[in-house]
Design an enzyme around this catalytic site. Structure first.
Site, PDB file in Angstrom:
ATOM      1  N   ASP A   1      19.985  37.258   0.384  1.00 40.62           N
ATOM      2  CA  ASP A   1      21.011  36.328   0.865  1.00 40.62           C
ATOM      3  C   ASP A   1      22.383  36.644   0.279  1.00 40.62           C
ATOM      4  O   ASP A   1      23.408  36.466   0.942  1.00 40.62           O
ATOM      5  CB  ASP A   1      20.627  34.884   0.545  1.00 40.62           C
ATOM      6  CG  ASP A   1      19.528  34.352   1.459  1.00 40.62           C
ATOM      7  OD1 ASP A   1      19.097  35.075   2.374  1.00 40.62           O
ATOM      8  OD2 ASP A   1      19.097  33.203   1.239  1.00 40.62           O
TER       9      ASP A   1
ATOM     10  N   TYR B   1       9.579  22.491   8.051  1.00 41.40           N
ATOM     11  CA  TYR B   1      10.301  22.634   9.312  1.00 41.40           C
ATOM     12  C   TYR B   1       9.425  23.196  10.418  1.00 41.40           C
ATOM     13  O   TYR B   1       8.598  24.054  10.210  1.00 41.40           O
ATOM     14  CB  TYR B   1      11.567  23.470   9.135  1.00 41.40           C
ATOM     15  CG  TYR B   1      11.360  24.879   8.626  1.00 41.40           C
ATOM     16  CD1 TYR B   1      11.450  25.974   9.482  1.00 41.40           C
ATOM     17  CD2 TYR B   1      11.106  25.118   7.280  1.00 41.40           C
ATOM     18  CE1 TYR B   1      11.287  27.265   9.016  1.00 41.40           C
ATOM     19  CE2 TYR B   1      10.944  26.409   6.798  1.00 41.40           C
ATOM     20  CZ  TYR B   1      11.038  27.473   7.678  1.00 41.40           C
ATOM     21  OH  TYR B   1      10.865  28.754   7.206  1.00 41.40           O
TER      22      TYR B   1
ATOM     23  N   HIS C   1      20.555  31.406   7.602  1.00 39.33           N
ATOM     24  CA  HIS C   1      19.663  32.285   8.350  1.00 39.33           C
ATOM     25  C   HIS C   1      19.617  31.936   9.837  1.00 39.33           C
ATOM     26  O   HIS C   1      19.810  30.789  10.209  1.00 39.33           O
ATOM     27  CB  HIS C   1      18.234  32.173   7.802  1.00 39.33           C
ATOM     28  CG  HIS C   1      18.116  32.510   6.362  1.00 39.33           C
ATOM     29  ND1 HIS C   1      17.254  31.841   5.522  1.00 39.33           N
ATOM     30  CD2 HIS C   1      18.739  33.430   5.593  1.00 39.33           C
ATOM     31  CE1 HIS C   1      17.352  32.354   4.300  1.00 39.33           C
ATOM     32  NE2 HIS C   1      18.249  33.306   4.320  1.00 39.33           N
TER      33      HIS C   1
ATOM     34  N   GLU D   1      15.809  38.991  12.457  1.00 38.18           N
ATOM     35  CA  GLU D   1      16.335  38.146  11.381  1.00 38.18           C
ATOM     36  C   GLU D   1      17.744  38.587  10.990  1.00 38.18           C
ATOM     37  O   GLU D   1      18.001  39.773  10.778  1.00 38.18           O
ATOM     38  CB  GLU D   1      15.412  38.223  10.171  1.00 38.18           C
ATOM     39  CG  GLU D   1      15.853  37.352   9.027  1.00 38.18           C
ATOM     40  CD  GLU D   1      14.966  37.511   7.811  1.00 38.18           C
ATOM     41  OE1 GLU D   1      14.920  36.557   7.030  1.00 38.18           O
ATOM     42  OE2 GLU D   1      14.347  38.579   7.630  1.00 38.18           O
TER      43      GLU D   1
ATOM     44  N   LYS E   1      15.049  24.445  15.237  1.00 39.42           N
ATOM     45  CA  LYS E   1      14.310  23.953  14.072  1.00 39.42           C
ATOM     46  C   LYS E   1      14.428  22.435  13.975  1.00 39.42           C
ATOM     47  O   LYS E   1      15.475  21.858  14.273  1.00 39.42           O
ATOM     48  CB  LYS E   1      14.880  24.550  12.779  1.00 39.42           C
ATOM     49  CG  LYS E   1      14.744  26.045  12.665  1.00 39.42           C
ATOM     50  CD  LYS E   1      15.372  26.564  11.376  1.00 39.42           C
ATOM     51  CE  LYS E   1      15.234  28.077  11.285  1.00 39.42           C
ATOM     52  NZ  LYS E   1      15.883  28.599  10.077  1.00 39.42           N
TER      53      LYS E   1
ATOM     54  N   GLU F   1       6.370   7.433  11.948  1.00 36.87           N
ATOM     55  CA  GLU F   1       6.185   8.539  12.881  1.00 36.87           C
ATOM     56  C   GLU F   1       7.267   9.561  12.569  1.00 36.87           C
ATOM     57  O   GLU F   1       8.449   9.215  12.502  1.00 36.87           O
ATOM     58  CB  GLU F   1       6.345   8.067  14.324  1.00 36.87           C
ATOM     59  CG  GLU F   1       5.232   7.175  14.800  1.00 36.87           C
ATOM     60  CD  GLU F   1       5.418   6.719  16.245  1.00 36.87           C
ATOM     61  OE1 GLU F   1       6.518   6.897  16.816  1.00 36.87           O
ATOM     62  OE2 GLU F   1       4.450   6.159  16.795  1.00 36.87           O
TER      63      GLU F   1
ATOM     64  N   ARG G   1       0.814  -1.226   0.000  1.00 37.37           N
ATOM     65  CA  ARG G   1       0.000   0.000   0.000  1.00 37.37           C
ATOM     66  C   ARG G   1       0.843   1.269   0.000  1.00 37.37           C
ATOM     67  O   ARG G   1       0.373   2.337  -0.354  1.00 37.37           O
ATOM     68  CB  ARG G   1      -0.914   0.033   1.224  1.00 37.37           C
ATOM     69  CG  ARG G   1      -1.868  -1.122   1.320  1.00 37.37           C
ATOM     70  CD  ARG G   1      -2.517  -1.176   2.686  1.00 37.37           C
ATOM     71  NE  ARG G   1      -1.482  -1.418   3.698  1.00 37.37           N
ATOM     72  CZ  ARG G   1      -1.661  -1.270   5.005  1.00 37.37           C
ATOM     73  NH1 ARG G   1      -2.821  -0.888   5.482  1.00 37.37           N
ATOM     74  NH2 ARG G   1      -0.684  -1.531   5.843  1.00 37.37           N
TER      75      ARG G   1
END
Length: 187
Positions: free
Chosen positions: A170, A131, A61, A142, A71, A28, A23
């Protein structure tokens, strides 16, 4: 889930147990109790998704404290070379990086704690990158570091004839030695 600490303490690779049959598969991707037992307590509050095409580099970043972010990143379509750079002053691994290939195929995830700059290079025609973060985006906090900073020396695995795409923002980021940082290393 298998938890593998990288060469930089605090940065972890997570490999899920994948159950496959005719299938498809089931796995998880996150279980709070197991995560806390292996990595520690992190209260994720938001999940983000981006789509990028081959050759795109995003990063490096981070957000300044007290708005810094931990993250948990993964790829659900395609592949990236994901990079975390230690920017904690006083850390024995300050300025060092960890690079891990994350893909829909290998289903790996990378946990990046606060005090690290983060970026990735797209290695497939199209990639969907997902994320979780433990703090919302704070534009005033930032910051970033140029992806090609020679003092960091990240091998982005770019062929000589390969085109890359970096945002104007960037491309204007400072080098590590000029970047604003307010992270301290705590043993």
């Amino acid at each position: 889930m298998k938890y593998i600490e990288t060469d930089i303490p605090g940065v972890w690779i997570m490999e899920p147990v994948v159950h496959s049959d005719a299938r498809g598969y089931f796995m998880e991707t996150y279980k709070q109790a197991d995560f806390e037992e292996n990595i520690g307590k992190v209260h994720f509050i938001q999940e983000n998704e981006s789509c990028s095409s081959e050759g795109v580099i995003r990063g490096l970043h981070y957000q300044l404290a007290p708005r810094s972010q931990a993250k948990l990143v993964r790829v659900i379509l395609g592949a990236v070379l994901d990079v975390a750079v230690d920017i904690r002053r006083g850390s024995p691994t300050f300025g060092k990086s960890v690079s891990v290939e994350l893909s829909a195929e290998n289903k790996r995830q990378l946990f990046i704690p606060r005090g690290f700059a983060h970026g990735f290079r797209v290695m497939s025609r199209e990639t969907i990158f997902v994320y979780k973060v433990d703090h919302p985006y704070a534009p005033a906090c930032e910051r970033g570091i140029r992806f090609d900073d020679p003092s960091i020396g990240i091998d982005w695995k770019i062929a000589a004839d390969e085109a890359i795409t970096v945002s104007e923002k960037d491309a204007r980021l400072p080098l590590l030695n000029q970047a604003e940082m307010n992270f301290e290393y705590n043993k």
